[in-house]
Design an enzyme around this catalytic site. Structure first.
Site, PDB file in Angstrom:
ATOM      1  N   GLU A 118       6.671  -4.803  13.223  1.00 53.96           N
ATOM      2  CA  GLU A 118       7.716  -3.944  13.775  1.00 53.96           C
ATOM      3  C   GLU A 118       8.708  -4.665  14.667  1.00 53.96           C
ATOM      4  O   GLU A 118       9.876  -4.274  14.757  1.00 53.96           O
ATOM      5  CB  GLU A 118       7.063  -2.763  14.497  1.00 53.96           C
TER       6      GLU A 118
ATOM      7  N   ASN B 166      -0.018 -16.373   7.992  1.00 52.61           N
ATOM      8  CA  ASN B 166       0.513 -16.922   6.738  1.00 52.61           C
ATOM      9  C   ASN B 166       2.036 -16.973   6.869  1.00 52.61           C
ATOM     10  O   ASN B 166       2.684 -15.933   6.953  1.00 52.61           O
ATOM     11  CB  ASN B 166       0.089 -16.029   5.559  1.00 52.61           C
TER      12      ASN B 166
HETATM   13 MO1  MOS Z   1       4.122   2.333  11.742  1.00 46.55          MO
HETATM   14  S1  MOS Z   1       5.928   3.040  12.247  1.00 46.55           S
HETATM   15  O1  MOS Z   1       3.504   1.259  12.758  1.00 46.55           O
HETATM   16  O2  MOS Z   1       3.214   3.287  10.878  1.00 46.55           O
END
Ligand code: MOS
Length: 737
Positions: free
Chosen positions: A703, A629
């Protein structure tokens, strides 16, 4: 192997806002009909469609029930008593004054706390003895009719300690530094080739030390919990029931960790976590306050006990990103090709529970080199345990590696993008496996184009705007696309609608919105006909929202469940038709190295007068497989970049060297980026489909967006000023004088 050629940058087109959703009781389903918008693929509003958050209206109108707001009958309120010393013994704990405060129901200490069934140490073993293991540890609690009474009474608990001092002060040459056991943080030490020869024969050598600061997750929602032990109908322990409302990254962690400690079976603990106000890794595992509240509630069976940490308590017992000191050596030949890489990192860990900020891992996958040594060491200290924080390890390591690469670019006279091109590995330097997909160079080239990289001269001090020196910097990013096992999903058809159910968790990431998109695609029905039920035990067991694994791991199981559903029930299912299935790693996946990649570009202005750094523009370009998305994905990337900008400019926790207490334990002393810091910040991606991570084609996006951001900003500062700052954050004191 599929390497898709980079396509022109996609431009997310915002659609109309979705209408408000009704928020049902936990666990809720987000079944609001949303208007059809940009339709991708087969036109179901499935994978690739720009869909507004189905939970957005409930959140902005304040009607989404977060854990602390769950309506429970007759709640009592807890406030913790915490230790004032780092290490020692409680000689006396006097609760008489606290007990006299009107409204107090219970004063809990190690003397009257229920015993846990564990011999293990760890942060969850609270109130089991008179030992104190770090400053700020819970050594008691008060439960009262009101939060005010609980807090007042907690302040009246008098404690006498036998203070044994403790070792709380981290520094890189600490004599206790040791290589940790191979474990959760992977292999702490590896070496290949002949490093000494590679260093000795180099035409260029960068040898520098980089440091990163202690960082706190600081989500808007502090850790909340409501715990209720249901009254026992008899003495049969199998009849015991515990219900918890909390904010977590997946209820399975709390359920499985607490059950044996409390002498319960996992299914005797029900956990609801429907909405989470930010987590960033800090809500991945239960912390001490969860057990504190559960123990107090056990003595008040039948009465729900509530607790939400204060902002100051958020700096004491719920984890942080440990600081690092990293020495990096990059040796290169005359053409800028790496001949040796040595990356050594040291960071503190708690004696109470080991957590390793594994900073050297990223150096094993980024660049080709015949000779490499990486080593991670830890210093065990008498401090509270650290924990996962967005890109744990990669964030810290990339600051050192990507700054050092910039220093090598300066040393060799190469453009930083050209230097990276010359060191691009054909296969994963760590495992020797081919990449499932790696489009880092496409990210760098696309980004350079869009950002206007050609304006950069590479000669510091040349571009200015009044007192402001201007510069541009770049850094690369990666994050592993790991695989989580045993993840399930169920699809049910009822009342003309489909429901997809699994223990997924939406941390503000968009899971409520995108999981129906994946299901709609696989079921070949419009997304408006699909609801999600997530955030609760009792649903099919799934991976927690961690390690950037959520979307594709859950997607695996949703697609498997959708296929099972259609096989079993066909295109016209009867009411109540249901099917569940387990997601599996795509066949052949293990033959490939699987990672997300990205490139960050930053333009900064540095005041010659004050040393202030303004990040005028940032652009991140990512290669993360298929984007499920574009709207929620862009939010994840921009969110990661904002967090990286915040780390670059502001974030640093400071400990009192006597006790380990975090002295700047609030948002006045611990600065995070505000709106005024975030100017022109954008994210984009190259088209990619990774068949070896999941049938969705997606890799992780949560991340990789933070990885390398401080390096890009620091490299821009160097380009502006000619000053190399190797210590985070880039505060003005490091740029004046
Ligand atoms: Mo996370 S730092 O992928 O919980």
């Amino acid at each position: 192997m599929t390497i898709s050629p980079p396509a022109p940058p996609s431009t997310p087109t915002p659609g109309p806002d979705a209408p408000p959703v009704a928020v049902p009781d936990a666990p809720p389903a987000t079944g609001a009909p949303a208007p059809r918008r940009t339709v991708a693929g087969r036109g179901f509003g499935g994978i690739g469609s720009d869909r507004a958050r189905v939970d957005g209206p409930a959140k902005v109108t304040g009607t989404a029930p977060y854990a602390y707001e769950q309506e429970v009958e007759n709640p009592a309120y807890l406030f913790g008593v915490t230790s004032a010393i780092a290490v020692g013994r409680i000689v006396d704990i006097d609760t008489t004054q606290a007990e006299r405060v009107p409204g107090v129901l219970l004063v809990l200490t190690h003397r009257n706390a229920p015993r846990l069934r564990t011999k293990l140490m760890g942060e969850l073993v609270v109130l089991q003895s008179d030992r104190v293991r770090h400053r700020g540890e819970y050594i008691g609690a008060v439960v009262a009719q009101t939060p005010e009474a609980a807090r007042e009474a907690a302040a009246l608990v008098r404690v006498r300690y036998d203070d044994e001092g403790g070792d709380v002060d981290f520094h890189a040459d600490h004599p206790a530094a040791t290589v940790p056991k191979r474990g959760a943080a992977g292999n702490p030490r590896e070496e290949k080739g002949d490093v000494e020869a590679g260093l000795a024969g180099a035409a260029h050598l960068v040898d520098a030390t980089y440091t990163t600061a202690t960082e706190f997750h600081s989500p808007m929602e502090p850790h909340p919990i409501t715990a209720l032990w249901h009254p026992r109908p008899g003495l049969d322990p199998r009849a015991r029931r515990l219900t918890i409302y909390e904010a977590d990254q997946g209820p399975i962690a709390t359920q499985l960790i607490l059950a044996p400690m409390l002498g319960l079976l996992p299914n005797q603990i029900k956990i609801h976590s429907p909405f989470v106000g930010g987590a960033f890794g800090g809500k991945g595992m239960p912390h001490a306050h969860v057990m504190l509240v559960v123990l107090a509630a056990k003595l008040l069976a039948g009465r729900p006990v509530k607790f939400a940490l204060t902002r100051q308590q958020m700096f004491a017992t719920v984890g942080y990103r440990p600081p690092t000191a990293q020495r990096l050596r990059l040796a290169a030949d005359a053409d800028g090709r790496l001949t040796a890489v040595v990356h050594e990192s040291v960071s503190p860990t708690a004696k109470l529970a080991t957590f390793v900020e594994q900073a050297v891992g990223i150096t094993r996958v980024m660049y080709a080199t015949p000779n490499r040594r990486t080593e991670q060491r830890v210093v065990p200290l008498d401090i509270a345990p650290g924990t996962f924080m967005r890109a744990p390890g990669e964030f810290s390591g990339a600051f050192a590696l990507e700054t050092a690469m910039d220093e090598l670019a300066v040393a060799t006279g190469l453009d930083p993008i050209e230097l990276r091109r010359r060191n691009e590995p054909d296969v994963d330097p760590d495992t020797g496996k081919p990449w499932s997909t790696r489009n880092l160079l496409a990210c760098l080239d696309t980004g350079a184009d869009r950002f206007g990289w050609e304006v950069r001269t590479g000669r510091p001090g040349e571009r200015r705007d009044g007192e402001w020196l201007l510069g541009m910097g770049v850094a690369a990013a990666s994050f592993p696309a790991s695989h989580a096992l045993s993840t399930w999903a169920r699809i049910t058809f009822a009342g003309g609608r489909y429901v997809v159910e699994l223990q997924a968790s939406d941390l503000g990431t968009g899971a409520w919105t995108i999981l129906p998109q994946i299901a709609a695609d696989a079921l070949e029905v419009p997304v408006d006909l699909v609801d999600a039920r997530i955030g609760s035990t009792g649903l099919p067991v799934a991976m927690i929202a961690g390690g950037s694994m959520g979307t594709y791991t859950w997607g695996n199981s949703i697609i498997a469940a959708a296929r099972a559903f259609r096989r079993k029930h066909g295109p016209l299912p009867a009411d109540g038709a249901t099917a569940r299935a387990q997601g599996r790693l795509p066949s052949g996946a293990r033959q490939f190295a699987r990672h997300s990649f990205g490139a960050h570009f930053a333009e900064v202005a540095v005041s010659e007068v004050t040393g202030e750094v303004r990040v005028r523009r940032m652009l991140g370009v990512f290669a993360c497989g298929r984007i499920v998305n574009p709207r929620t994905a862009r939010s994840q990337f921009v969110g990661g970049m904002t967090m990286g900008l915040s780390a670059a400019l502001h974030e640093a926790g400071h400990r009192d060297p006597r006790t380990g207490h975090v002295v700047n334990h609030d948002l006045a002393g611990y600065h995070i980026a505000a709106h005024a810091d975030v100017l022109d910040l954008d994210a984009d991606w190259v088209e990619e489909f990774d068949p070896y991570v999941s049938p969705t084609g997606a890799k992780g996006i949560g991340e990789v967006g933070i990885v390398g951001v401080p390096a890009a900003i620091g490299n821009a500062i160097y380009d502006a000023t000619g000053r190399r700052v190797r210590d985070l954050p880039f505060t003005p004191d490091k740029l004046v004088g």
